[in-house]
Motif scaffolding. Structure first.
Motif, PDB file in Angstrom:
ATOM      1  N   LEU A   1      -0.791  -4.866  16.312  1.00 26.11           N
ATOM      2  CA  LEU A   1      -0.314  -4.784  14.945  1.00 26.11           C
ATOM      3  C   LEU A   1       0.126  -3.381  14.561  1.00 26.11           C
ATOM      4  O   LEU A   1       0.912  -3.207  13.627  1.00 26.11           O
ATOM      5  CB  LEU A   1      -1.415  -5.270  13.994  1.00 26.11           C
ATOM      6  N   ASP A   2      -0.394  -2.356  15.234  1.00 34.48           N
ATOM      7  CA  ASP A   2       0.006  -0.982  14.909  1.00 34.48           C
ATOM      8  C   ASP A   2       1.515  -0.784  15.087  1.00 34.48           C
ATOM      9  O   ASP A   2       2.140  -0.026  14.353  1.00 34.48           O
ATOM     10  CB  ASP A   2      -0.731   0.020  15.806  1.00 34.48           C
ATOM     11  N   GLY A   3       2.103  -1.443  16.066  1.00 28.25           N
ATOM     12  CA  GLY A   3       3.504  -1.226  16.372  1.00 28.25           C
ATOM     13  C   GLY A   3       3.783   0.091  17.054  1.00 28.25           C
ATOM     14  O   GLY A   3       4.935   0.467  17.270  1.00 28.25           O
ATOM     15  N   LEU A   4       2.744   0.843  17.405  1.00 22.93           N
ATOM     16  CA  LEU A   4       2.908   2.144  18.055  1.00 22.93           C
ATOM     17  C   LEU A   4       3.376   1.952  19.496  1.00 22.93           C
ATOM     18  O   LEU A   4       2.719   1.262  20.285  1.00 22.93           O
ATOM     19  CB  LEU A   4       1.574   2.896  18.028  1.00 22.93           C
ATOM     20  N   VAL A   5       4.521   2.558  19.858  1.00 26.91           N
ATOM     21  CA  VAL A   5       5.046   2.420  21.213  1.00 26.91           C
ATOM     22  C   VAL A   5       4.847   3.686  22.035  1.00 26.91           C
ATOM     23  O   VAL A   5       4.852   3.634  23.265  1.00 26.91           O
ATOM     24  CB  VAL A   5       6.538   2.035  21.198  1.00 26.91           C
ATOM     25  N   SER A   6       4.658   4.830  21.388  1.00 20.97           N
ATOM     26  CA  SER A   6       4.387   6.063  22.132  1.00 20.97           C
ATOM     27  C   SER A   6       3.925   7.142  21.165  1.00 20.97           C
ATOM     28  O   SER A   6       4.190   7.069  19.964  1.00 20.97           O
ATOM     29  CB  SER A   6       5.634   6.545  22.884  1.00 20.97           C
TER      30      SER A   6
ATOM     31  N   ILE B   1      11.006   0.182  11.730  1.00 21.79           N
ATOM     32  CA  ILE B   1      10.670   0.867  10.476  1.00 21.79           C
ATOM     33  C   ILE B   1       9.558   0.103   9.762  1.00 21.79           C
ATOM     34  O   ILE B   1       9.627  -1.114   9.602  1.00 21.79           O
ATOM     35  CB  ILE B   1      11.919   0.978   9.575  1.00 21.79           C
ATOM     36  N   ARG B   2       8.548   0.848   9.324  1.00 18.55           N
ATOM     37  CA  ARG B   2       7.390   0.241   8.680  1.00 18.55           C
ATOM     38  C   ARG B   2       7.062   0.975   7.380  1.00 18.55           C
ATOM     39  O   ARG B   2       7.483   2.123   7.178  1.00 18.55           O
ATOM     40  CB  ARG B   2       6.169   0.280   9.609  1.00 18.55           C
TER      41      ARG B   2
ATOM     42  N   ALA C   1      -5.282   4.997  14.592  1.00 12.04           N
ATOM     43  CA  ALA C   1      -4.723   3.690  14.242  1.00 12.04           C
ATOM     44  C   ALA C   1      -3.975   3.811  12.930  1.00 12.04           C
ATOM     45  O   ALA C   1      -4.320   4.633  12.068  1.00 12.04           O
ATOM     46  CB  ALA C   1      -5.821   2.635  14.132  1.00 12.04           C
ATOM     47  N   PHE C   2      -2.952   2.966  12.765  1.00 15.74           N
ATOM     48  CA  PHE C   2      -2.094   3.015  11.585  1.00 15.74           C
ATOM     49  C   PHE C   2      -2.100   1.665  10.893  1.00 15.74           C
ATOM     50  O   PHE C   2      -2.048   0.616  11.551  1.00 15.74           O
ATOM     51  CB  PHE C   2      -0.665   3.402  11.970  1.00 15.74           C
ATOM     52  N   GLN C   3      -2.157   1.693   9.565  1.00 14.95           N
ATOM     53  CA  GLN C   3      -2.030   0.484   8.761  1.00 14.95           C
ATOM     54  C   GLN C   3      -0.692   0.529   8.031  1.00 14.95           C
ATOM     55  O   GLN C   3      -0.305   1.562   7.474  1.00 14.95           O
ATOM     56  CB  GLN C   3      -3.167   0.367   7.740  1.00 14.95           C
ATOM     57  N   SER C   4      -0.007  -0.606   8.059  1.00 17.56           N
ATOM     58  CA  SER C   4       1.299  -0.655   7.421  1.00 17.56           C
ATOM     59  C   SER C   4       1.556  -2.046   6.899  1.00 17.56           C
ATOM     60  O   SER C   4       0.902  -3.016   7.303  1.00 17.56           O
ATOM     61  CB  SER C   4       2.403  -0.266   8.422  1.00 17.56           C
ATOM     62  N   GLY C   5       2.537  -2.149   5.969  1.00 17.74           N
ATOM     63  CA  GLY C   5       2.946  -3.446   5.449  1.00 17.74           C
ATOM     64  C   GLY C   5       3.630  -4.255   6.525  1.00 17.74           C
ATOM     65  O   GLY C   5       4.113  -3.735   7.536  1.00 17.74           O
ATOM     66  N   SER C   6       3.708  -5.570   6.315  1.00 16.32           N
ATOM     67  CA  SER C   6       4.275  -6.463   7.328  1.00 16.32           C
ATOM     68  C   SER C   6       5.786  -6.550   7.271  1.00 16.32           C
ATOM     69  O   SER C   6       6.416  -7.127   8.145  1.00 16.32           O
ATOM     70  CB  SER C   6       3.696  -7.875   7.169  1.00 16.32           C
ATOM     71  N   ALA C   7       6.440  -5.976   6.216  1.00 20.27           N
ATOM     72  CA  ALA C   7       7.887  -6.114   6.071  1.00 20.27           C
ATOM     73  C   ALA C   7       8.615  -5.267   7.100  1.00 20.27           C
ATOM     74  O   ALA C   7       8.217  -4.168   7.425  1.00 20.27           O
ATOM     75  CB  ALA C   7       8.312  -5.690   4.671  1.00 20.27           C
ATOM     76  N   VAL C   8       9.724  -5.789   7.626  1.00 18.04           N
ATOM     77  CA  VAL C   8      10.589  -5.055   8.546  1.00 18.04           C
ATOM     78  C   VAL C   8      11.804  -4.596   7.759  1.00 18.04           C
ATOM     79  O   VAL C   8      12.504  -5.408   7.154  1.00 18.04           O
ATOM     80  CB  VAL C   8      11.018  -5.940   9.725  1.00 18.04           C
ATOM     81  N   TYR C   9      12.077  -3.305   7.766  1.00 18.59           N
ATOM     82  CA  TYR C   9      13.120  -2.738   6.916  1.00 18.59           C
ATOM     83  C   TYR C   9      14.400  -2.522   7.698  1.00 18.59           C
ATOM     84  O   TYR C   9      14.380  -2.183   8.880  1.00 18.59           O
ATOM     85  CB  TYR C   9      12.640  -1.414   6.309  1.00 18.59           C
TER      86      TYR C   9
ATOM     87  N   ASP D   1      -2.257  -0.601  -2.139  1.00 20.49           N
ATOM     88  CA  ASP D   1      -2.251  -1.354  -0.884  1.00 20.49           C
ATOM     89  C   ASP D   1      -2.397  -2.829  -1.199  1.00 20.49           C
ATOM     90  O   ASP D   1      -3.500  -3.322  -1.440  1.00 20.49           O
ATOM     91  CB  ASP D   1      -3.388  -0.880   0.029  1.00 20.49           C
ATOM     92  N   SER D   2      -1.270  -3.563  -1.228  1.00 13.06           N
ATOM     93  CA  SER D   2      -1.306  -4.981  -1.571  1.00 13.06           C
ATOM     94  C   SER D   2      -2.068  -5.787  -0.543  1.00 13.06           C
ATOM     95  O   SER D   2      -2.702  -6.791  -0.868  1.00 13.06           O
ATOM     96  CB  SER D   2       0.123  -5.509  -1.713  1.00 13.06           C
ATOM     97  N   ASN D   3      -2.019  -5.364   0.719  1.00 11.82           N
ATOM     98  CA  ASN D   3      -2.764  -6.096   1.757  1.00 11.82           C
ATOM     99  C   ASN D   3      -4.255  -6.031   1.505  1.00 11.82           C
ATOM    100  O   ASN D   3      -4.991  -6.983   1.765  1.00 11.82           O
ATOM    101  CB  ASN D   3      -2.444  -5.508   3.136  1.00 11.82           C
ATOM    102  N   THR D   4      -4.728  -4.887   1.013  1.00  9.94           N
ATOM    103  CA  THR D   4      -6.151  -4.769   0.707  1.00  9.94           C
ATOM    104  C   THR D   4      -6.543  -5.732  -0.397  1.00  9.94           C
ATOM    105  O   THR D   4      -7.602  -6.375  -0.336  1.00  9.94           O
ATOM    106  CB  THR D   4      -6.474  -3.326   0.305  1.00  9.94           C
ATOM    107  N   ARG D   5      -5.703  -5.870  -1.407  1.00 12.97           N
ATOM    108  CA  ARG D   5      -6.014  -6.803  -2.486  1.00 12.97           C
ATOM    109  C   ARG D   5      -6.064  -8.239  -1.971  1.00 12.97           C
ATOM    110  O   ARG D   5      -6.920  -9.031  -2.369  1.00 12.97           O
ATOM    111  CB  ARG D   5      -4.967  -6.668  -3.598  1.00 12.97           C
ATOM    112  N   ILE D   6      -5.159  -8.570  -1.090  1.00 13.96           N
ATOM    113  CA  ILE D   6      -5.160  -9.927  -0.519  1.00 13.96           C
ATOM    114  C   ILE D   6      -6.429 -10.180   0.275  1.00 13.96           C
ATOM    115  O   ILE D   6      -7.057 -11.240   0.184  1.00 13.96           O
ATOM    116  CB  ILE D   6      -3.911 -10.128   0.361  1.00 13.96           C
ATOM    117  N   LEU D   7      -6.840  -9.174   1.065  1.00 14.82           N
ATOM    118  CA  LEU D   7      -8.047  -9.321   1.860  1.00 14.82           C
ATOM    119  C   LEU D   7      -9.272  -9.500   0.974  1.00 14.82           C
ATOM    120  O   LEU D   7     -10.136 -10.344   1.242  1.00 14.82           O
ATOM    121  CB  LEU D   7      -8.219  -8.105   2.769  1.00 14.82           C
ATOM    122  N   ILE D   8      -9.356  -8.703  -0.100  1.00 13.17           N
ATOM    123  CA  ILE D   8     -10.492  -8.829  -1.013  1.00 13.17           C
ATOM    124  C   ILE D   8     -10.506 -10.214  -1.646  1.00 13.17           C
ATOM    125  O   ILE D   8     -11.561 -10.854  -1.786  1.00 13.17           O
ATOM    126  CB  ILE D   8     -10.427  -7.731  -2.085  1.00 13.17           C
ATOM    127  N   GLY D   9      -9.341 -10.718  -2.027  1.00 12.28           N
ATOM    128  CA  GLY D   9      -9.281 -12.058  -2.594  1.00 12.28           C
ATOM    129  C   GLY D   9      -9.757 -13.122  -1.621  1.00 12.28           C
ATOM    130  O   GLY D   9     -10.467 -14.056  -1.997  1.00 12.28           O
TER     131      GLY D   9
END
Length: 894
Positions: free
Chosen positions: A226-231, A315-316, A399-407, A434-442
Motif C-alpha cells: 500500500l505504500d507504493g514506494l518503489v525505491s 502521484i499520491r 512507512a508512508f500513509q496516503s490517500g487512495s486517489a490516483v492523480y 485525514d479522512s481515512n482516519t475518520r473512516i477507520l474510527i467509524g
C-alpha cells in the motif's frame, strides 16, 4: 466478505454422532444452538483480530500477518498474467503452473521445453501480479497428474522486478540464493522469504545438479504494497566502534545500486521489521551487531543532516510518514532533531517544504516510531532532510500513509497558501485532516456496537440452550438406546445384525445412562473399539486386521489382507484354529535377499514398508502349486513387505502369524505368499505383484465401450472395456472373497485399490491400499488416531465397530460400484467425510432418508436392484453371502 473471511466464518459441520440422539424437532433445535455456540466462541477473538489487522495495515506492513495467497491457486491471477521462457507442450504451458490445481485439461504443471542444466538458470515461470506486492512466502509443487507425473524441482532461485525491465535476484539475509524445493511430486513445500520482497513480477527458476526434467506448480503469499514506494536513495550507512566492538549500520538488504550513495532500490527500511531497543542486538539470529539499523555519524555531514529521496509508483496525496528510530542516548544515539520534506510531482521540487520537530525529548531509551505529518501534500517523490541531535542517528523502518486517489500527472503541483511553515508536534492548534482516519474510527465504533449486540445474544441463547438441553436429555434417556458390543476374547465382532441368533431381538444397553458421568451423544465416536481402554478381560487381537491395544494409539490396519474372525464361543475359536493349523506345518523357503532388486516404494505404515522388487530365480523356491507363469530365468515382479527393525515383540509375533496364515491360502483370486526372509532383520514376506498394478488405477485409464459392442471381444491394447468384461472382474473378486469367507476371514478393507490386475485381466485380492500415499484421501482419521475407509464401510462398522463377513459384503457392493464406474470418482464424492458418517446414522434409524450410491450408467437394472442394493441392506443377516453373490454374477454374464 473480507471481515467474515478473517473471522473464520466457514460452514459449521455437523457432529459425527449427533444424528443418533435426537427426534426431528429436538435435533434441529440442538444443532442450531451448537452451531451458534461454535460461531459465538470464534466471533469475539476473530473480530478483535480483524480490528487489530485494520490498525496494523493502516500503520505498518507486518510480515507475520501479510501471508495471504495471491491467486495462483484460487484463480485470481489470470492465465494471461502467467508466462514462461518455454514449454514442453501446450498441455504443460505456464497457465498450468498453479499450486494444488490439477485439472483434466492439462498435464498437471508447467514443464520447460528443455531439460534443466546445472547453473543454466535459463528456464523460468513468471507471474505478473499487476501491482506492487509485499511477498513473504512462496510455495512449490511438482507434477503429480493423479499419479502419472514424476517431475519436480529439487531446488530453485527467485528473481523479481518492480517495473518489468530491471530484474533482481533474491537472497536470504546471509547471502544464500538457492531455495530448497520439493522431494516428491505431490507435497506442497512452503518457504519463507527472509527478507521479503516488494515486486510486481516474480520468476521461479529451477536449479539442478545434473541435467534433468523438472516441472513446477507455484503460489505466492503476501499482501498488496500500500505504500507504493518503489525505491529510496540515501547515503550508505557507517561503522561504529563501541568498546572495541565493530558495529555496522549499512543497508545489507538494499537491492539497488550500491556506492557511496544507495540509489534505485529498496532494503531494510522497507522490510517490515524494526529494530530492538538495543541496537547491538537483532531479531535475526546469527547476524552482526547493528544489523537491524541503517545509521550515520554526524562527523561526515558538515551540513548537519542526512538527505533521503523516496520515489513512488504514482502521484499520491500524503498524510504522514512513520520513522522507526533508535534513541539510546547513553551511547550517543538520539532521535532526529528536525526533518524538512520537499515534494515533487513532475520534474522540479516544490519551494515550500514541510518541517517537523518532535514535541519534546523523550526520557526513555526505547526505540520508537515517530509520526511526521505531511499535510496532505500531493507528490510522486519526497526528499527529506533529517537533522542530527547527537553523534548518531539510526533508522530501521519507514512507512508512508496516503490517500487512495490516483492523480493525473498533468496537474500542477499542490500549492499551500502559507510560506514555509514549521509544523511543531506540540502545537495544539495544528490538525491534520485525514479522512481515512475518520473512516477507520467509524468502522471501529460500528464493530464495537456489533460486539455488544452479540454479547447480549450469547447470554440470551445460553439461558435457552440450558433449558432445551435438559428437556432433550430426558427424552434421550427414555427413548434412545444402542448396543456397543465388546467381546470377551478379542476386539472381534461376530454378530451380523442387531438381532440375536435365535431370531429374538437383543436387549439394548443404554449409551447414555442418566448418571453423573453422562456424556454428550457427540462423543459416541470415541466409543469405537479402536479407542476402548485395555481392560483385564481383553486379550490383544491375534491378527493384523484387528485393533491392538498397546501403549501407543491403536491404528486401523496398515497393510493387512485378512482378520481371523473369532467367536465369543470358545469352542468356535478352537474349531477355527484347528481348521487353519491342522496337519504338519507348511514351511516356506528362505529367499536370498541379494536376489531382490528394488524397483519402487509402494508405501509404508506402522508395520514397516512395502516395496516393489524383481526377484531372480524365484521359480526354484516355489512349490509345485505355486509355480508362476513365465521363463524361470527371467526376474519375477514381487511385492516385499518388511517389518521395522525396531518393532516390539507383539508386532513381530503378529507379522510371523500373518506369514503362517497367508502361507495356507490357496486360491487363484487371492494374492499368494511366495517366500520369506526371516533369518535376519528386517523380517520380510514376499508376495505376488501383478504386472498391471492395482485395479483402481487400471480402470481409471480405460473408457467404456458402447453398449451395442459389450459382447464383442475387447481388442488387445485397446483402452476400451465392455460391461461384460467389468462384470467378469467382479466375478473374480467375489470368488476370492467366497474363499476367504469359507475360512471365516474378514478382509475389512475390500476396495479396487486392494485388488491387483495381471495378464488377461486376472484379478487377485491384496491389501496394499492403506500404505500408499496415492490413496490417503480414501481414509478418514477419527480424532487424529484411528484411520478408517468410511466410504466403503457398513453402518455397523462405523457406528458400532463391528467387522464381519456381512460388512465385507457391504464393501463388495461399493467395490462393484467402483468397477462399473471405472473408478472415475470416489464413492459419495458429493459428501464430505462428516456427511458420509451422518448418512450411516440414517441407515441406523432406517426412516427412508439414507442415501445410496446411484446406479452406474452401464449397470444392468437387475445387478443394481437385486445385487448391489441387497449388499447395503440395514439388517446384516439379510445381505447375501459371497457364494450367492458369485452365483448371481455368473448368471448375469450368460
Amino acid at each position: 466478505m473480507f471481515s467474515l473471511f478473517l473471522c473464520g466464518f466457514s460452514p459449521v459441520q455437523k457432529n459425527v454422532q449427533s444424528s443418533l440422539r435426537e427426534d426431528r424437532g429436538a435435533s434441529e433445535r440442538l444443532q442450531l444452538f451448537e452451531k451458534m455456540n461454535t460461531m459465538e466462541v470464534k466471533l469475539i477473538p476473530c473480530c478483535i483480530f480483524f480490528i487489530l489487522m485494520a490498525v496494523a495495515i493502516k500503520a505498518q506492513v507486518n510480515p507475520e500477518m501479510c501471508r495471504y495467497p495471491l491467486g495462483m491457486t484460487g484463480g485470481k491471477i489470470q492465465d494471461k498474467d502467467i508466462s514462461a521462457s518455454s514449454q514442453w507442450s501446450e498441455s504443460t504451458a505456464a497457465r498450468f503452473g498453479r499450486l494444488d490445481f490439477d485439472t483434466g485439461d492439462g498435464d498437471g504443471a508447467w514443464c520447460p521445453d528443455i531439460m534443466t542444466e546445472p547453473d543454466g538458470f535459463k528456464e523460468y515461470l513468471q507471474v505478473d501480479l499487476r501491482s506492487l506486492h509485499f511477498i513473504t512466502l512462496v510455495g512449490t509443487q511438482g507434477r503429480h497428474a493423479n499419479g502419472m507425473g514424476n517431475e519436480f524441482a529439487q531446488r530453485y532461485k527467485i528473481k523479481y522486478s518492480r517495473d518489468g525491465s530491471s530484474w533482481l535476484g533474491w537472497h536470504d539475509r546471509l547471502g544464500k540464493q538457492v531455495i530448497e524445493g520439493n522431494k516428491n511430486t505431490y507435497d506442497v513445500v512452503l518457504k519463507d522469504l527472509e527478507p521479503p520482497i516488494i515486486a510486481r513480477f516474480v520468476r521461479f527458476m529451477p536449479v539442478a545438479d545434473a541435467s534433468m526434467s523438472v516441472c513446477m506448480r507455484v503460489e505466492l503469499y503476501g499482501c498488496e504494497w500500500l505504500d507504493g514506494l518503489v525505491s529510496y536513495s540515501l547515503p550508505d550507512g557507517h561503522q561504529m566502534i563501541y568498546r572495541g566492538l565493530d558495529v555496522f549500520f549499512n543497508d545489507s538488504l538494499y537491492d539497488g545500486a550500491i556506492a557511496q550513495r544507495l540509489t534505485k532500490g529498496l532494503g531494510q527500511l522497507a522490510d517490515g521489521t524494526w529494530g530492538l531497543d538495543d541496537f547491538l542486538h537483532s531479531q535475526v539470529h546469527g547476524v552482526w551487531p547493528g544489523y537491524d539499523y541503517v545509521g550515520w555519524s554526524n562527523k561526515t555531514f558538515p551540513k548537519g543532516y542526512v538527505e533521503m529521496i523516496f520515489d513512488f509508483d504514482h502521484i499520491r496525496n500524503f498524510t504522514s510518514m512513520k520513522v522507526h528510530c533508535s534513541n539510546m542516548f547513553s551511547r550517543g544515539v538520539r532521535l532526529f532533531r528536525q526533518v524538512t520534506c520537499y515534494f515533487r510531482s513532475e520534474s522540479e521540487w516544490e519551494s515550500d517544504p514541510v518541517t517537523f520537530r518532535p514535541a519534546s525529548e523523550p526520557l526513555s531509551q526505547s526505540a520508537r516510531f515517530v509520526t511526521v505529518p505531511l499535510g496532505d501534500r500531493t507528490a510522486r517523490s519526497i526528499k527529506c532532510r533529517f537533522h542530527f541531535s547527537d553523534q548518531w542517528m539510526l533508522f530501521s523502518e519507514m512507512a508512508f500513509q496516503s490517500g487512495s486517489a490516483v492523480y493525473n500527472t498533468s496537474l500542477s503541483p499542490h500549492k499551500h497558501g502559507q510560506s514555509k511553515k514549521t509544523l511543531l508536534g506540540g502545537d495544539p492548534t495544528h490538525k491534520v485532516d485525514d479522512s481515512n482516519t475518520r473512516i477507520l474510527i467509524g468502522c471501529l465504533v460500528a464493530i464495537i456496537a456489533i460486539l455488544l449486540a452479540i454479547i447480549l445474544i450469547i447470554l440470551w441463547r445460553q439461558v435457552w440452550q440450558k433449558m432445551l438441553e435438559k428437556a432433550s436429555r430426558r427424552w434421550l434417556d427414555d427413548e434412545l438406546t444402542a448396543r456397543l458390543a465388546i467381546q470377551t476374547q478379542a476386539f472381534s465382532f461376530l454378530q451380523s445384525s442387531l438381532s440375536s441368533d435365535d431370531g429374538s431381538t437383543s436387549s439394548y444397553e443404554r449409551i447414555y445412562p442418566p448418571c453423573a458421568n453422562y456424556q454428550e451423544p457427540s462423543r459416541l465416536i470415541r466409543k469405537l473399539p479402536e479407542f476402548a481402554e485395555c481392560t483385564e478381560h481383553l486379550e490383544p487381537a491375534a491378527s493384523w486386521g484387528a485393533a491392538i491395544c498397546s501403549d501407543s494409539a491403536p491404528h486401523y490396519a496398515e497393510a493387512h489382507i485378512i482378520s481371523l474372525q473369532e467367536s465369543s464361543d470358545s469352542s468356535s475359536i478352537r474349531a477355527v484354529n484347528m481348521h487353519l493349523f491342522a496337519g504338519p506345518d507348511l514351511t516356506l523357503k528362505e529367499f536370498p535377499r541379494e536376489k531382490l532388486t528394488f524397483k519402487e516404494k509402494l508405501g509404508e505404515g506402522q508395520f514397516g514398508e512395502v516395496h516393489l522388487c524383481e526377484a531372480e530365480s524365484m521359480q526354484d523356491f516355489l512349490d509345485e502349486d505355486l509355480t508362476m507363469e513365465g521363463n524361470s530365468k527371467s526376474p519375477l515382479l514381487v511385492a516385499v513387505k518388511t517389518l521395522r527393525e525396531d518393532a516390539n515383540k507383539n508386532a513381530r509375533n503378529d507379522f510371523l502369524k500373518e506369514i503362517r496364515i497367508m502361507s495356507r491360502l490357496r486360491d487363484p483370486n487371492i494374492v499368494r505368499l511366495l517366500a520369506v526372509c526371516v533369518d535376519t532383520d528386517p523380517l520380510c514376506m514376499i508376495t505376488e505383484y501383478m504386472e498391471n498394478g492395482d485395479l483402481n488405477q487400471f480402470l481409471c485409464s480405460l473408457r467404456l465401450k458402447a453398449q451395442n459392442n459389450d459382447k464383442e471381444k475387447q481388442e488387445e491394447g485397446s483402452d476400451e472395456v465392455s460391461s461384460i468384461k467389468l462384470l467378469g472382474m467382479a466375478v473374480q473378486i467375489a470368488s476370492g472373497m467366497n474363499y476367504l469367507s469359507s475360512l471365516n476371514f474378514v478382509h475389512r478393507d475390500l476396495a479396487t485399490r486392494n485388488c491387483l490386475v495381471g495378464k488377461n485381466d486376472t484379478i487377485k485380492i491384496a491389501d496394499f491400499g492403506m500404505s500408499r500415499n496415492l490413496y490417503r484421501g480414501d481414509y478418514f482419521r477419527i480424532q487424529g488416531r484411528a484411520v478408517l475407509p468410511i466410504r466403503w464401510m457398513s453402518w455397523e462398522s462405523i457406528l458400532l465397530g463391528k467387522f464381519t463377513m456381512a460388512s465385507d459384503v457391504w464393501a463388495f457392493g461399493v467395490t462393484l460400484w467402483e468397477i462399473l464406474t471405472l473408478c472415475k470418482e470416489q464413492p459419495y464424492s458429493q459428501f464430505s467425510d462428516e456427511q458420509v458418517i451422518e448418512n450411516t446414522g440414517e441407515f441406523f434409524r432406517n426412516q427412508g432418508k439414507q442415501v445410496y450410491l446411484p446406479k452406474p450408467q452401464c449397470c444392468p437394472d437387475r445387478i443394481y436392484n437385486d445385487l448391489m442394493l441387497s449388499c447395503w441392506r440395514r439388517n446384516a443377516q439379510e445381505r447375501p453371502s459371497f457364494k450367492e453373490i458369485h452365483t448371481q454374477l455368473m448368471e448375469s454374464m450368460v
